[in-house]
Write a protein that holds these residues in place. Sequence first.
Motif, PDB file in Angstrom:
ATOM      1  N   ARG A 116       0.856  -1.200   0.000  1.00 22.47           N
ATOM      2  CA  ARG A 116       0.000   0.000   0.000  1.00 22.47           C
ATOM      3  C   ARG A 116       0.884   1.239   0.000  1.00 22.47           C
ATOM      4  NH1 ARG A 116      -3.134   0.277   5.226  1.00 22.47           N
ATOM      5  NH2 ARG A 116      -1.010  -0.064   5.975  1.00 22.47           N
ATOM      6  N   ASP A 117       0.324   2.349  -0.473  1.00 24.82           N
ATOM      7  CA  ASP A 117       1.049   3.613  -0.429  1.00 24.82           C
ATOM      8  C   ASP A 117       1.556   3.909   0.976  1.00 24.82           C
ATOM      9  OD1 ASP A 117       0.071   3.706  -2.985  1.00 24.82           O
ATOM     10  OD2 ASP A 117      -0.785   5.709  -2.828  1.00 24.82           O
ATOM     11  N   GLU A 118       0.698   3.652   1.958  1.00 21.76           N
ATOM     12  CA  GLU A 118       1.041   3.981   3.341  1.00 21.76           C
ATOM     13  C   GLU A 118       2.253   3.192   3.834  1.00 21.76           C
ATOM     14  OE1 GLU A 118      -3.136   5.028   2.526  1.00 21.76           O
ATOM     15  OE2 GLU A 118      -1.921   3.215   2.227  1.00 21.76           O
ATOM     16  N   ASP A 119       2.395   1.947   3.364  1.00 23.54           N
ATOM     17  CA  ASP A 119       3.547   1.143   3.757  1.00 23.54           C
ATOM     18  C   ASP A 119       4.847   1.809   3.326  1.00 23.54           C
ATOM     19  OD1 ASP A 119       1.745  -0.782   4.665  1.00 23.54           O
ATOM     20  OD2 ASP A 119       1.769  -1.862   2.762  1.00 23.54           O
TER      21      ASP A 119
ATOM     22  N   ALA B  32       5.310   5.029   2.406  1.00 23.47           N
ATOM     23  CA  ALA B  32       5.493   6.334   3.030  1.00 23.47           C
ATOM     24  C   ALA B  32       6.061   6.194   4.439  1.00 23.47           C
ATOM     25  CB  ALA B  32       4.160   7.084   3.060  1.00 23.47           C
ATOM     26  N   MET B  33       5.564   5.221   5.173  1.00 22.96           N
ATOM     27  CA  MET B  33       6.068   5.003   6.527  1.00 22.96           C
ATOM     28  C   MET B  33       7.532   4.568   6.491  1.00 22.96           C
ATOM     29  SD  MET B  33       4.516   2.463   9.483  1.00 22.96           S
ATOM     30  CE  MET B  33       2.933   3.309   9.350  1.00 22.96           C
TER      31      MET B  33
ATOM     32  N   SER C 138       9.623   7.575   5.710  1.00 26.65           N
ATOM     33  CA  SER C 138       9.417   8.712   6.625  1.00 26.65           C
ATOM     34  C   SER C 138       9.003   9.971   5.872  1.00 26.65           C
ATOM     35  CB  SER C 138      10.696   8.977   7.445  1.00 26.65           C
ATOM     36  OG  SER C 138      11.035   7.851   8.217  1.00 26.65           O
TER      37      SER C 138
ATOM     38  N   SER D 278       5.277  11.848   3.853  1.00 31.55           N
ATOM     39  CA  SER D 278       3.826  11.742   3.761  1.00 31.55           C
ATOM     40  C   SER D 278       3.439  11.038   2.471  1.00 31.55           C
ATOM     41  CB  SER D 278       3.197  13.137   3.797  1.00 31.55           C
ATOM     42  OG  SER D 278       3.489  13.846   2.602  1.00 31.55           O
ATOM     43  N   VAL D 279       2.260  10.450   2.458  1.00 29.65           N
ATOM     44  CA  VAL D 279       1.753   9.803   1.244  1.00 29.65           C
ATOM     45  C   VAL D 279       1.660  10.824   0.116  1.00 29.65           C
ATOM     46  CG1 VAL D 279      -0.267   8.704   0.197  1.00 29.65           C
ATOM     47  CG2 VAL D 279       0.507   7.985   2.471  1.00 29.65           C
ATOM     48  N   ARG D 280       1.224  12.033   0.430  1.00 31.09           N
ATOM     49  CA  ARG D 280       1.091  13.061  -0.600  1.00 31.09           C
ATOM     50  C   ARG D 280       2.442  13.415  -1.218  1.00 31.09           C
ATOM     51  NH1 ARG D 280      -2.793  18.080   0.417  1.00 31.09           N
ATOM     52  NH2 ARG D 280      -4.206  16.301   0.298  1.00 31.09           N
TER      53      ARG D 280
ATOM     54  N   GLN E 147       3.418  10.581  -3.528  1.00 30.46           N
ATOM     55  CA  GLN E 147       2.616  10.624  -4.747  1.00 30.46           C
ATOM     56  C   GLN E 147       3.094  11.723  -5.684  1.00 30.46           C
ATOM     57  OE1 GLN E 147      -1.231  11.090  -2.914  1.00 30.46           O
ATOM     58  NE2 GLN E 147      -1.657   8.884  -2.925  1.00 30.46           N
TER      59      GLN E 147
END
Length: 264
Positions: free
Chosen positions: A173-176, A178-179, A182, A184-186, A189
Motif C-alpha cells: 500500500r502507499d502507506e507502507d 510512506a512510513m 518517513s 507523507s503519502v502526498r 505521490q
Amino acid sequence: MIDARRGVLYPARMPEFHRIAPAAEAADLVQWFWIPQWDIEPGRTSRQHVVSYPALNLVVEPGGVELVGPSTAASYRDLIGRGWAVGAMLKPAAVAAFTEQPSALRDESRAFDAPELHREVVEAMRDAGERGREHAAAAFSEWLLARVGTPGPAALDANRVAELLMTDATVIRDEDAAMRLSVSVRTMQRLTRRYVGLSPAAMIRRRRLQEAAQRVREHPDTDLATLAAELGYADHAHLTNDFRTVLGFTPSSYRAASGNRLPR
C-alpha cells in the motif's frame, strides 16, 4: 536491487538479449542498459511479449532515437529481419531532463532528437559482439551524464521511492512505503507523478504482477492461492483479475503456455 529477470513474459522466445550496468558515475541516472540483437529467418516473425517496468526508456535503434513512456499494460513487438536496439531504463532522477510531464507519455512513445547519441551508439554497435555492446553502454552513460548533470535532492528522493516500490515485497500500500521512507503519502505521490508519470499504487501493482508472472513461470507447481496471499492480493480471484486485465490471460493459462503456443 530491481530484479532484472522480471518483465519478459516468454524468456525462451527472446533473441540474444543482454543487460549491462551503467558506469558508476551514471548509477543515479539509469537502472541498466538493455540490448536485444536478432537475426530472424526471412519470412518469419518473432513476437516478444513484455510487462514493462514503470519507468521511461530512451531507446537507440539504427533508424533513430525514441523516448518510451511508462506502460500500464502488457505489450509486444514483432521482430523481423536482422537488427538491434540499445535501451536505457532511466531512473526517476534522469526523467526531468527529457520531459516535464512523464504522465503525458504513459503508454506512448515519441521520437527524440539526439543525433550525437545516435551516431556514437550506432558506431559502437558495428561490432556485434560483447565489445561493441560495452562501448555502446559506455557512450550512452557518458551522453546521459552530459545531458542530465547532477540530480538534485528531490530527484534523488524519487529514486529512493521507486527503488522501494519496485523491490520490497512487503510494501503493498502507499502507506507502507510512506512510513518506510518517513514521508507523507502526498509527498510520495507527488514525487512519482513528477518523476515517473505513475502513482505509487500503480507502481506497486506492476511489481506484484511482474513477480507473480515470474513465480508462475519459474515455479509451475506454485499454488496460485498461496502465491496470491504471499504477494498481498486479497485472494486468488484478485490475482486472476489482475492478470486478465493487464496481460489478457489468466495465471493458469500462462502457466500452461509452452513453446510458441500463447495463452488464450
